[in-house]
Design a protein around this motif. Structure first.
Motif, PDB file in Angstrom:
ATOM      1  N   VAL A 272       0.562  -1.223  -0.166  1.00 38.46           N
ATOM      2  CA  VAL A 272       0.018  -0.132  -0.225  1.00 38.46           C
ATOM      3  C   VAL A 272       1.069   1.403   0.170  1.00 38.46           C
ATOM      4  O   VAL A 272       1.034   1.552   0.841  1.00 38.46           O
ATOM      5  CB  VAL A 272      -1.071   0.012   1.046  1.00 38.46           C
ATOM      6  N   PRO A 273       1.017   2.318  -1.209  1.00 38.33           N
ATOM      7  CA  PRO A 273       2.040   3.541  -1.088  1.00 38.33           C
ATOM      8  C   PRO A 273       1.501   4.319   0.004  1.00 38.33           C
ATOM      9  O   PRO A 273       2.413   4.576   0.284  1.00 38.33           O
ATOM     10  CB  PRO A 273       1.717   3.789  -2.507  1.00 38.33           C
ATOM     11  N   GLU A 274       0.452   4.366   0.241  1.00 37.76           N
ATOM     12  CA  GLU A 274       0.251   5.305   1.503  1.00 37.76           C
ATOM     13  C   GLU A 274       1.217   5.191   2.706  1.00 37.76           C
ATOM     14  O   GLU A 274       1.230   5.316   3.329  1.00 37.76           O
ATOM     15  CB  GLU A 274      -1.178   5.499   1.427  1.00 37.76           C
ATOM     16  N   ALA A 275       1.332   3.962   2.773  1.00 34.33           N
ATOM     17  CA  ALA A 275       1.414   3.349   4.458  1.00 34.33           C
ATOM     18  C   ALA A 275       2.794   3.485   4.123  1.00 34.33           C
ATOM     19  O   ALA A 275       4.062   4.074   4.998  1.00 34.33           O
ATOM     20  CB  ALA A 275       1.461   2.055   4.109  1.00 34.33           C
ATOM     21  N   GLU A 276       3.423   3.219   2.726  1.00 32.13           N
ATOM     22  CA  GLU A 276       5.098   4.175   2.779  1.00 32.13           C
ATOM     23  C   GLU A 276       5.128   5.345   2.877  1.00 32.13           C
ATOM     24  O   GLU A 276       6.543   5.807   3.350  1.00 32.13           O
ATOM     25  CB  GLU A 276       5.630   3.663   1.684  1.00 32.13           C
ATOM     26  N   ARG A 277       4.033   6.180   2.288  1.00 33.01           N
ATOM     27  CA  ARG A 277       3.963   7.860   2.559  1.00 33.01           C
ATOM     28  C   ARG A 277       4.505   8.226   3.570  1.00 33.01           C
ATOM     29  O   ARG A 277       4.967   9.076   4.634  1.00 33.01           O
ATOM     30  CB  ARG A 277       3.108   8.437   1.627  1.00 33.01           C
ATOM     31  N   ALA A 278       3.425   7.368   4.833  1.00 29.94           N
ATOM     32  CA  ALA A 278       3.163   7.796   5.607  1.00 29.94           C
ATOM     33  C   ALA A 278       3.858   7.787   7.038  1.00 29.94           C
ATOM     34  O   ALA A 278       4.626   8.291   7.729  1.00 29.94           O
ATOM     35  CB  ALA A 278       2.089   6.768   6.746  1.00 29.94           C
ATOM     36  N   LEU A 279       4.779   7.081   6.794  1.00 31.62           N
ATOM     37  CA  LEU A 279       7.104   6.587   7.462  1.00 31.62           C
ATOM     38  C   LEU A 279       7.198   7.435   6.878  1.00 31.62           C
ATOM     39  O   LEU A 279       8.239   8.053   7.672  1.00 31.62           O
ATOM     40  CB  LEU A 279       7.095   5.481   6.702  1.00 31.62           C
ATOM     41  N   VAL A 280       7.686   7.514   5.631  1.00 28.96           N
ATOM     42  CA  VAL A 280       8.947   9.180   5.257  1.00 28.96           C
ATOM     43  C   VAL A 280       8.432  10.151   6.324  1.00 28.96           C
ATOM     44  O   VAL A 280       8.996  10.789   6.439  1.00 28.96           O
ATOM     45  CB  VAL A 280       8.546   9.113   3.718  1.00 28.96           C
ATOM     46  N   GLU A 281       7.408  10.274   5.691  1.00 28.61           N
ATOM     47  CA  GLU A 281       6.500  11.743   6.162  1.00 28.61           C
ATOM     48  C   GLU A 281       6.053  12.353   7.707  1.00 28.61           C
ATOM     49  O   GLU A 281       6.849  12.983   8.454  1.00 28.61           O
ATOM     50  CB  GLU A 281       4.872  12.351   5.931  1.00 28.61           C
ATOM     51  N   GLY A 282       6.917  11.160   8.768  1.00 27.31           N
ATOM     52  CA  GLY A 282       6.408  11.056   9.896  1.00 27.31           C
ATOM     53  C   GLY A 282       6.536  11.252  11.009  1.00 27.31           C
ATOM     54  O   GLY A 282       4.729  11.323  10.641  1.00 27.31           O
ATOM     55  N   GLY A 283       6.765  11.734  12.139  1.00 25.58           N
ATOM     56  CA  GLY A 283       6.227  12.282  13.056  1.00 25.58           C
ATOM     57  C   GLY A 283       5.648  11.191  13.976  1.00 25.58           C
ATOM     58  O   GLY A 283       6.181  10.242  13.926  1.00 25.58           O
ATOM     59  N   PRO A 284       4.978  11.437  15.158  1.00 22.84           N
ATOM     60  CA  PRO A 284       4.650  10.339  16.390  1.00 22.84           C
ATOM     61  C   PRO A 284       3.573   9.788  16.282  1.00 22.84           C
ATOM     62  O   PRO A 284       4.322   8.522  16.631  1.00 22.84           O
ATOM     63  CB  PRO A 284       4.891  11.401  17.708  1.00 22.84           C
ATOM     64  N   ASP A 285       3.474   9.658  15.274  1.00 27.21           N
ATOM     65  CA  ASP A 285       1.801   8.161  15.017  1.00 27.21           C
ATOM     66  C   ASP A 285       2.337   7.761  13.730  1.00 27.21           C
ATOM     67  O   ASP A 285       1.223   7.129  13.041  1.00 27.21           O
ATOM     68  CB  ASP A 285       0.758   8.602  15.235  1.00 27.21           C
ATOM     69  N   ALA A 286       3.490   8.234  12.713  1.00 31.32           N
ATOM     70  CA  ALA A 286       4.005   7.359  11.430  1.00 31.32           C
ATOM     71  C   ALA A 286       3.281   6.268  11.136  1.00 31.32           C
ATOM     72  O   ALA A 286       2.812   5.694  10.500  1.00 31.32           O
ATOM     73  CB  ALA A 286       4.832   7.908  11.674  1.00 31.32           C
ATOM     74  N   VAL A 287       4.220   5.151  12.600  1.00 35.86           N
ATOM     75  CA  VAL A 287       3.753   4.270  12.311  1.00 35.86           C
ATOM     76  C   VAL A 287       2.380   3.504  12.215  1.00 35.86           C
ATOM     77  O   VAL A 287       2.328   2.340  11.421  1.00 35.86           O
ATOM     78  CB  VAL A 287       4.600   3.256  13.286  1.00 35.86           C
ATOM     79  N   ASP A 288       1.988   3.868  13.055  1.00 40.51           N
ATOM     80  CA  ASP A 288      -0.290   3.841  13.257  1.00 40.51           C
ATOM     81  C   ASP A 288      -0.156   4.293  11.988  1.00 40.51           C
ATOM     82  O   ASP A 288      -1.345   3.710  11.448  1.00 40.51           O
ATOM     83  CB  ASP A 288      -0.434   4.323  15.169  1.00 40.51           C
ATOM     84  N   ALA A 289       0.584   5.387  11.399  1.00 43.74           N
ATOM     85  CA  ALA A 289      -0.626   6.009  10.109  1.00 43.74           C
ATOM     86  C   ALA A 289      -0.986   5.015   8.941  1.00 43.74           C
ATOM     87  O   ALA A 289      -1.326   4.561   7.693  1.00 43.74           O
ATOM     88  CB  ALA A 289      -0.035   6.579   9.780  1.00 43.74           C
ATOM     89  N   ALA A 290       0.643   4.404   9.226  1.00 41.73           N
ATOM     90  CA  ALA A 290       0.829   3.340   7.882  1.00 41.73           C
ATOM     91  C   ALA A 290      -0.313   1.873   8.435  1.00 41.73           C
ATOM     92  O   ALA A 290      -0.721   1.663   7.185  1.00 41.73           O
ATOM     93  CB  ALA A 290       2.663   3.205   8.167  1.00 41.73           C
ATOM     94  N   ALA A 291       0.081   1.839   9.105  1.00 43.94           N
ATOM     95  CA  ALA A 291      -0.715   0.446   9.388  1.00 43.94           C
ATOM     96  C   ALA A 291      -2.414   0.799   9.264  1.00 43.94           C
ATOM     97  O   ALA A 291      -2.842   0.050   8.839  1.00 43.94           O
ATOM     98  CB  ALA A 291      -0.319  -0.170  10.806  1.00 43.94           C
TER      99      ALA A 291
END
Length: 325
Positions: A272-291
């Protein structure tokens, strides 16, 4: 096992002609999946064409800086190749996490691409299964479905793709090379190779009847830390409940680039490309956003409800490993 006829093809063109010209004909390489299914009469080939002598057993550099892997390359040889270990470590690790040494010595690249689901009900011919017998029903829905899909499923089928290799290939953006029944070569992105079940779960790939896989091409090496994490019911010889193939470039705890593909979740490797983008964009909730992106629309079917939180924990563990390095 039902009787069948057998021949050895001398060229890829002869192999394609032999299968395309006979109803019920199948290719055989290592046979690690087909023979099991034939013994159970899940598969009932009328004619088997041996494709082991077609010269498709080499790993070669490409002009673009990648690798071409022949369809008959054995899993053990592919995992041990120094170029694969150095430049595509996620693929080597995925292969070594699958099956046994004996099976890896026999299993081929093409066979791994085409291996069929390990759904209990698909293997049990006394139970309804739309994948085995279209229109008969799906016993896994409402049955014991611990290993089954939580995303990309349909009301016809909730089986998962069993391959570790394919999950790594999806993270690497590999391409599948084939020879069609018309005798023409074509190239299929791995993202498009496997199908979701929809209303026809018996159709698992985009291959035409009689189309022969001749190889897999990897692009130039992908920079980053290569990880393959596989969660399973026992430490070896088991299929993934959840797996993650990841290539992540991180510096000072921040992620600069990420490729993530998941196994054990769907009818095909799940990326899911959106998950990869969420990790790169960072932030404290990046992994949760990717998941959240990976699990969008996820649904458990009772015995496999645990896969939803397990996917989150597995992704978090992968990211923690990479960012600590």
């Amino acid at each position: 096992m039902k009787e069948f006829t057998f021949e050895r093809a001398a060229t890829p063109q002869a192999a394609v002609a032999a299968v395309a010209g006979k109803a019920g004909a199948k290719f055989i390489g290592g046979g690690t999946n087909l023979l099991d299914l034939a013994k159970l009469e899940v598969e009932t080939p009328s004619h088997i064409v041996d494709v082991n002598r077609l010269g498709l057993d080499r790993i070669e550099a490409t002009a673009e800086g990648g690798l071409r892997i022949g369809a008959s390359v054995r899993n053990s040889d592919l995992a041990a190749d120094m170029r694969v270990r150095r430049d595509y470590a996620v693929l080597s690790r995925a292969l070594l996490s699958g099956a046994t040494g004996q099976l890896r010595n026999k299993a081929t690249t093409a066979g791994n691409l085409l291996q069929r689901t390990r759904c209990y009900y698909f293997y049990d011919t006394s139970k309804p299964c739309n994948k085995r017998e279209p229109g008969s029903g799906c016993s896994a829905i409402g049955g014991f479905n611990r290993i089954h899909a939580i995303v990309g499923a349909s009301d016809r089928c909730i089986a998962t793709n069993p391959s570790d290799m394919c999950v790594a290939l999806r993270a690497l953006d590999a391409e599948v090379e084939t020879l069609t029944p018309a005798g023409t070569a074509r190239t299929i992105p791995i993202a498009d190779f496997h199908r979701l079940p929809g209303s026809s779960p018996e159709v698992e790939t985009v291959l035409q009847p009689g189309e022969l896989v001749t190889g897999v091409t990897l692009p130039k090496p992908v920079v980053g830390t290569h990880v393959y994490r596989k969660v399973r019911d026992r430490a070896s010889y088991a299929f993934a409940l959840v797996s993650v193939a990841a290539v992540i470039q991180a510096k000072a705890g921040r992620i600069a680039s990420a490729r993530l593909a998941f196994g054990g979740l769907a009818h095909k490797p799940w990326r899911v490309p959106e998950a990869e983008r969420a990790l790169v964009e960072g932030g404290p909730d990046a992994v949760d956003a990717a998941a959240d992106a990976v699990l969008l629309g996820a649904r458990g079917f009772g015995s496999n409800d645990f896969k939803i939180p397990l996917t989150r924990r597995t992704l978090r563990a992968v990211v923690a490993d990479v960012t600590k390095a």
